[in-house]
Design a protein around this motif. Structure first.
Motif, mmCIF file in Angstrom:
data_model
loop_
_atom_site.group_PDB
_atom_site.id
_atom_site.type_symbol
_atom_site.label_atom_id
_atom_site.label_comp_id
_atom_site.label_asym_id
_atom_site.label_seq_id
_atom_site.Cartn_x
_atom_site.Cartn_y
_atom_site.Cartn_z
ATOM 1 N N TRP A 56 8.344 8.640 -5.574
ATOM 2 C CA TRP A 56 9.099 9.306 -4.498
ATOM 3 C C TRP A 56 10.480 9.711 -5.016
ATOM 4 O O TRP A 56 11.107 9.003 -5.807
ATOM 5 C CB TRP A 56 9.240 8.331 -3.320
ATOM 6 N N ARG A 57 10.952 10.898 -4.558
ATOM 7 C CA ARG A 57 12.270 11.351 -4.999
ATOM 8 C C ARG A 57 13.173 11.616 -3.794
ATOM 9 O O ARG A 57 12.671 11.870 -2.701
ATOM 10 C CB ARG A 57 12.140 12.663 -5.792
ATOM 11 N N LEU A 58 14.467 11.597 -4.042
ATOM 12 C CA LEU A 58 15.420 11.878 -2.977
ATOM 13 C C LEU A 58 15.228 13.297 -2.478
ATOM 14 O O LEU A 58 14.968 14.197 -3.280
ATOM 15 C CB LEU A 58 16.852 11.713 -3.490
ATOM 16 N N PRO A 59 15.315 13.501 -1.171
ATOM 17 C CA PRO A 59 15.165 14.852 -0.616
ATOM 18 C C PRO A 59 16.283 15.766 -1.120
ATOM 19 O O PRO A 59 17.410 15.329 -1.311
ATOM 20 C CB PRO A 59 15.270 14.636 0.900
ATOM 21 N N ALA A 92 0.842 -1.208 0.000
ATOM 22 C CA ALA A 92 0.000 0.000 0.000
ATOM 23 C C ALA A 92 0.871 1.249 0.000
ATOM 24 O O ALA A 92 0.583 2.226 -0.709
ATOM 25 C CB ALA A 92 -0.924 -0.008 1.221
ATOM 26 N N GLY A 93 1.943 1.224 0.760
ATOM 27 C CA GLY A 93 2.844 2.372 0.807
ATOM 28 C C GLY A 93 3.517 2.612 -0.534
ATOM 29 O O GLY A 93 3.629 3.748 -0.998
ATOM 30 N N LEU A 94 3.942 1.538 -1.188
ATOM 31 C CA LEU A 94 4.579 1.672 -2.505
ATOM 32 C C LEU A 94 3.597 2.258 -3.512
ATOM 33 O O LEU A 94 3.961 3.091 -4.348
ATOM 34 C CB LEU A 94 5.067 0.303 -2.990
ATOM 35 N N ASP A 147 20.828 7.932 5.289
ATOM 36 C CA ASP A 147 19.779 8.813 5.792
ATOM 37 C C ASP A 147 18.619 8.926 4.805
ATOM 38 O O ASP A 147 17.450 8.866 5.194
ATOM 39 C CB ASP A 147 20.353 10.204 6.082
ATOM 40 N N ALA A 148 18.956 9.104 3.518
ATOM 41 C CA ALA A 148 17.904 9.257 2.511
ATOM 42 C C ALA A 148 17.083 7.978 2.393
ATOM 43 O O ALA A 148 15.852 8.013 2.291
ATOM 44 C CB ALA A 148 18.521 9.628 1.166
ATOM 45 N N ARG A 149 17.767 6.847 2.434
ATOM 46 C CA ARG A 149 17.069 5.569 2.326
ATOM 47 C C ARG A 149 16.169 5.351 3.542
ATOM 48 O O ARG A 149 15.063 4.826 3.430
ATOM 49 C CB ARG A 149 18.083 4.425 2.186
ATOM 50 N N PHE A 150 16.649 5.750 4.711
ATOM 51 C CA PHE A 150 15.825 5.623 5.911
ATOM 52 C C PHE A 150 14.563 6.476 5.775
ATOM 53 O O PHE A 150 13.458 6.036 6.096
ATOM 54 C CB PHE A 150 16.628 6.033 7.141
ATOM 55 N N GLN A 151 14.747 7.690 5.260
ATOM 56 C CA GLN A 151 13.598 8.584 5.085
ATOM 57 C C GLN A 151 12.565 7.960 4.147
ATOM 58 O O GLN A 151 11.362 8.033 4.391
ATOM 59 C CB GLN A 151 14.061 9.935 4.532
ATOM 60 N N PHE A 152 13.033 7.339 3.072
ATOM 61 C CA PHE A 152 12.099 6.684 2.142
ATOM 62 C C PHE A 152 11.241 5.644 2.864
ATOM 63 O O PHE A 152 10.016 5.634 2.732
ATOM 64 C CB PHE A 152 12.860 6.014 0.995
ATOM 65 N N GLY A 153 11.887 4.790 3.626
ATOM 66 C CA GLY A 153 11.145 3.744 4.324
ATOM 67 C C GLY A 153 10.118 4.315 5.289
ATOM 68 O O GLY A 153 8.989 3.831 5.375
ATOM 69 N N LEU A 154 10.518 5.362 6.008
ATOM 70 C CA LEU A 154 9.577 5.986 6.938
ATOM 71 C C LEU A 154 8.374 6.541 6.188
ATOM 72 O O LEU A 154 7.226 6.302 6.576
ATOM 73 C CB LEU A 154 10.261 7.131 7.696
ATOM 74 N N ASP A 155 8.635 7.291 5.120
ATOM 75 C CA ASP A 155 7.539 7.862 4.331
ATOM 76 C C ASP A 155 6.605 6.755 3.846
ATOM 77 O O ASP A 155 5.385 6.881 3.888
ATOM 78 C CB ASP A 155 8.093 8.627 3.123
ATOM 79 N N VAL A 178 4.554 5.078 6.780
ATOM 80 C CA VAL A 178 3.472 5.947 7.253
ATOM 81 C C VAL A 178 2.362 6.039 6.205
ATOM 82 O O VAL A 178 1.163 6.009 6.544
ATOM 83 C CB VAL A 178 4.013 7.345 7.621
ATOM 84 N N ALA A 179 2.746 6.095 4.921
ATOM 85 C CA ALA A 179 1.720 6.093 3.865
ATOM 86 C C ALA A 179 0.925 4.794 3.911
ATOM 87 O O ALA A 179 -0.309 4.803 3.758
ATOM 88 C CB ALA A 179 2.382 6.264 2.498
ATOM 89 N N GLY A 180 1.613 3.681 4.140
ATOM 90 C CA GLY A 180 0.930 2.396 4.222
ATOM 91 C C GLY A 180 -0.020 2.348 5.399
ATOM 92 O O GLY A 180 -1.158 1.873 5.279
#
Lengths: 218, 218
Positions: free
Chosen positions: A214-217, A206-208, B194-202, B205-207
């Motif tokens: 999604w893009r890199l910050p 669901a998250g995917l 850090d960026a990869r961690f942020q992706f997983g969190l996003d 939470v979306a899931g």
DNA sequence: ACCTGAACACCGTTCAAGT
DNA sequence: ACCTGAACACCGTTCAAGT
């Protein structure tokens, strides 16, 4: 060298990852530990060989764009079951980050399914890591119970009683300090490993679905 | 007993989880390994004490229903940073499933934030496990690099060169056998921890946002 | 090339003996 | 109660010596 892997898998199934020592594997082969070093560089390589052998049991479906959600879940279930069939291998996988030929084949298949589903290349790549890691971690937690039940001296130790123990532990906490936990004992201890694994899969997919671009910050 | 934890954390930071042996800790305290057994049941309990000490450094925000998404991400970032500050502790956490007082405090706070956000009790409970496991696993992967750079004999080994190595490895695979991987080298190796961690969190939470009323199958 | 026994430098844990 | 040295039963790995 093939018999080394077989012996290792036997010990793994019977006594867990920590029991797969050079000496134990050599003993099962009727020889001394030093002999193994003619076929294997060190203990790490032996573990990596076991890991890739187990990953070799996992089926990878042909990508079908319309069914990417079911397909990726189906694949992860296959990987999960393979690891549960070989208790202890999940611990090895967590310690190593698999890079053997079978692991590559799995990554390749997952990437095909996920990009067919419309995820960006970046998100597909991140998702492969995340799904693999999630699957391994749940399989590992399952086998922790298994090991603990194995060497505990309580003959009644089993999955059921571990849950009962957790329930009693949570219920016995002071409600003033832990209002949430003590009011959620039932919800916190319900569901077996399989159900919990299914939840995570549903959630990740669901998250995917929501973050396919999604893009890199920055 | 407090100095035991301090000594353990020092060794952990300097040499990693495997180096935190009874003998090493006792040595740092100027005594013998046997002396530790007066204060600690076994090596597992020592590791659990270190783990809970690190978890004690994590801040837990007061639940604010309107901001649950930011709050849970903020909390996980705090936990992630605490583990990165103590390289090696993530390995301990994966092996143990933390149940110390500080871990309980964290679970309590996470449950408060998530249920304030409108998640069902069941989903909130599953989410706590999943987020904790994800955070630990990423911190663990980060420290794997650290250890490898530490004991490799290449003085130029660093985060950058590990990525460069992975890039070269993927690029060198046969495209016929690995069409996806070889066509995605850039995307597969971009982004730091850090960026990869942020992706997983996003993504998690979306899931959760989409599954806030998920129910057990059957 | 492959195997071996013996050794080296480590482990966690126990236990009788000290204070 | 707390600490200690010595011992026990293990490790991974190396190495000279054998075939």
């Amino acid at each position: 060298m093939d018999s080394i892997v077989a012996a290792g898998l036997e010990i793994l199934a019977a006594e867990g990852a920590d029991a797969v020592t050079m000496r134990a594997v050599a003993g099962k082969l009727g020889t001394g530990a030093a002999s193994l070093y003619a076929h294997v560089r060190d203990k790490g390589e032996l573990h990596a060989l076991l890991l890739d052998a187990v990953i070799g049991e996992v089926d990878v479906p042909e990508a079908d764009p319309a069914r990417w959600r079911e397909q990726i879940k189906q694949f992860c279930w296959g990987q999960y079951r393979a690891m549960v069939r070989h208790p202890g291998i999940a611990a090895v996988s967590l310690a190593h980050i698999p890079t053997g030929p079978n692991a590559l084949r799995c990554s390749e298949g997952m990437l095909a399914i996920l990009t067919a589903g419309g995820l960006s290349k970046l998100v597909a790549g991140l998702a492969v890591d995340l799904l693999t890691q999630y699957t391994t971690a749940v399989a590992y937690e399952d086998t922790l119970w298994w090991v603990r039940a194995e060497d505990g001296n309580d003959p009644f130790a089993s999955e059921g009683s571990v849950v009962a123990q957790a329930k009693a532990y949570f219920a016995g906490l002071p409600p003033a300090e832990y209002p949430m936990i003590t009011s959620m004992v039932e919800e916190l201890t319900t569901g077996d490993g399989d159900a919990r694994f299914q939840f995570g899969l549903d959630m990740i997919v669901a998250g995917l679905d929501n973050l396919r671009d999604w893009r890199l910050p920055g």
